[in-house]
Design a protein around this motif. Sequence first.
Motif, short mmCIF file in Angstrom:
data_model
loop_
_atom_site.label_atom_id
_atom_site.label_comp_id
_atom_site.label_asym_id
_atom_site.label_seq_id
_atom_site.Cartn_x
_atom_site.Cartn_y
_atom_site.Cartn_z
N VAL A 12 -35.90 -19.82 82.86
CA VAL A 12 -35.36 -21.16 83.14
C VAL A 12 -35.92 -22.17 82.14
O VAL A 12 -37.10 -22.13 81.81
N ASP A 13 -35.07 -23.08 81.68
CA ASP A 13 -35.56 -24.15 80.81
C ASP A 13 -35.18 -25.52 81.35
O ASP A 13 -35.98 -26.41 81.39
N GLY A 14 -33.95 -25.74 81.75
CA GLY A 14 -33.52 -27.06 82.26
C GLY A 14 -33.64 -27.11 83.77
O GLY A 14 -33.16 -26.22 84.46
N ASP A 15 -34.31 -28.13 84.29
CA ASP A 15 -34.45 -28.31 85.73
C ASP A 15 -33.77 -29.61 86.14
O ASP A 15 -33.86 -30.60 85.44
N ILE A 16 -33.11 -29.56 87.30
CA ILE A 16 -32.41 -30.73 87.82
C ILE A 16 -32.98 -31.06 89.19
O ILE A 16 -33.17 -30.17 90.02
N THR A 17 -33.24 -32.33 89.42
CA THR A 17 -33.77 -32.78 90.71
C THR A 17 -33.12 -34.10 91.08
O THR A 17 -32.51 -34.76 90.25
N THR A 32 -37.52 -29.27 80.54
CA THR A 32 -37.04 -30.63 80.58
C THR A 32 -36.45 -30.87 81.96
O THR A 32 -35.74 -30.02 82.48
N LEU A 33 -36.74 -32.00 82.53
CA LEU A 33 -36.28 -32.33 83.87
C LEU A 33 -35.19 -33.39 83.79
O LEU A 33 -35.35 -34.40 83.10
N ASP A 70 -31.51 -20.12 81.94
CA ASP A 70 -30.87 -20.61 83.15
C ASP A 70 -31.28 -22.06 83.43
O ASP A 70 -32.27 -22.56 82.92
N VAL A 71 -30.50 -22.70 84.29
CA VAL A 71 -30.79 -24.05 84.78
C VAL A 71 -31.19 -23.91 86.24
O VAL A 71 -30.57 -23.16 86.99
N ALA A 72 -32.22 -24.62 86.65
CA ALA A 72 -32.71 -24.54 88.03
C ALA A 72 -32.57 -25.91 88.70
O ALA A 72 -32.50 -26.94 88.03
N PHE A 73 -32.56 -25.88 90.03
CA PHE A 73 -32.48 -27.10 90.83
C PHE A 73 -33.72 -27.20 91.70
O PHE A 73 -34.22 -26.19 92.19
N MET A 74 -34.20 -28.40 91.90
CA MET A 74 -35.32 -28.65 92.79
C MET A 74 -34.87 -29.65 93.83
O MET A 74 -34.65 -30.82 93.51
N GLY A 75 -34.66 -29.18 95.05
CA GLY A 75 -34.25 -30.06 96.13
C GLY A 75 -32.88 -29.73 96.65
O GLY A 75 -31.95 -29.42 95.90
N GLY A 76 -32.75 -29.78 97.97
CA GLY A 76 -31.52 -29.42 98.63
C GLY A 76 -30.34 -30.33 98.33
O GLY A 76 -29.20 -29.89 98.31
#
Length: 136
Positions: A12-17, A32-33, A70-76
Amino acid sequence: MSKVFSALAVSVDGDITGRDPGAGRGLGDGGTLFVVSHPPAPEISDRQNLVTTGIEDAIAAARETAGDKDVAFMGGGVVTEALKAGLVDEVVLHQVPVLLGEGRPFFWALPEQVRLRLVEAVPAPGVTHLHYEIQR
């Protein structure tokens, strides 16, 4: 660190919150967030990017940054919005058995067309890693 967390860290490299003053604390040296928020988010750092135009634009920016990763998500909230938009292929949850009083649900109301199929459940000390595939 568990094998599951180690594997995710390299894939994973890109994280979305969503808007959260503590977002990105677990990014380590890389990553990177992208913070999805309509009002300004407090305490944006140089590794955080504010996206005010919605989940689709945040995912597009994260994909560009992630390249082949991949891109990951943090938070519902952001996961729910991405699921509604049909932009999620799989869900990996890390379930920690902690009682938090009344608590709150992780996901918001999921769209009816989203079905999860359990691919793998990996028990580890203090956590169970759950890997789901999205079925449409």
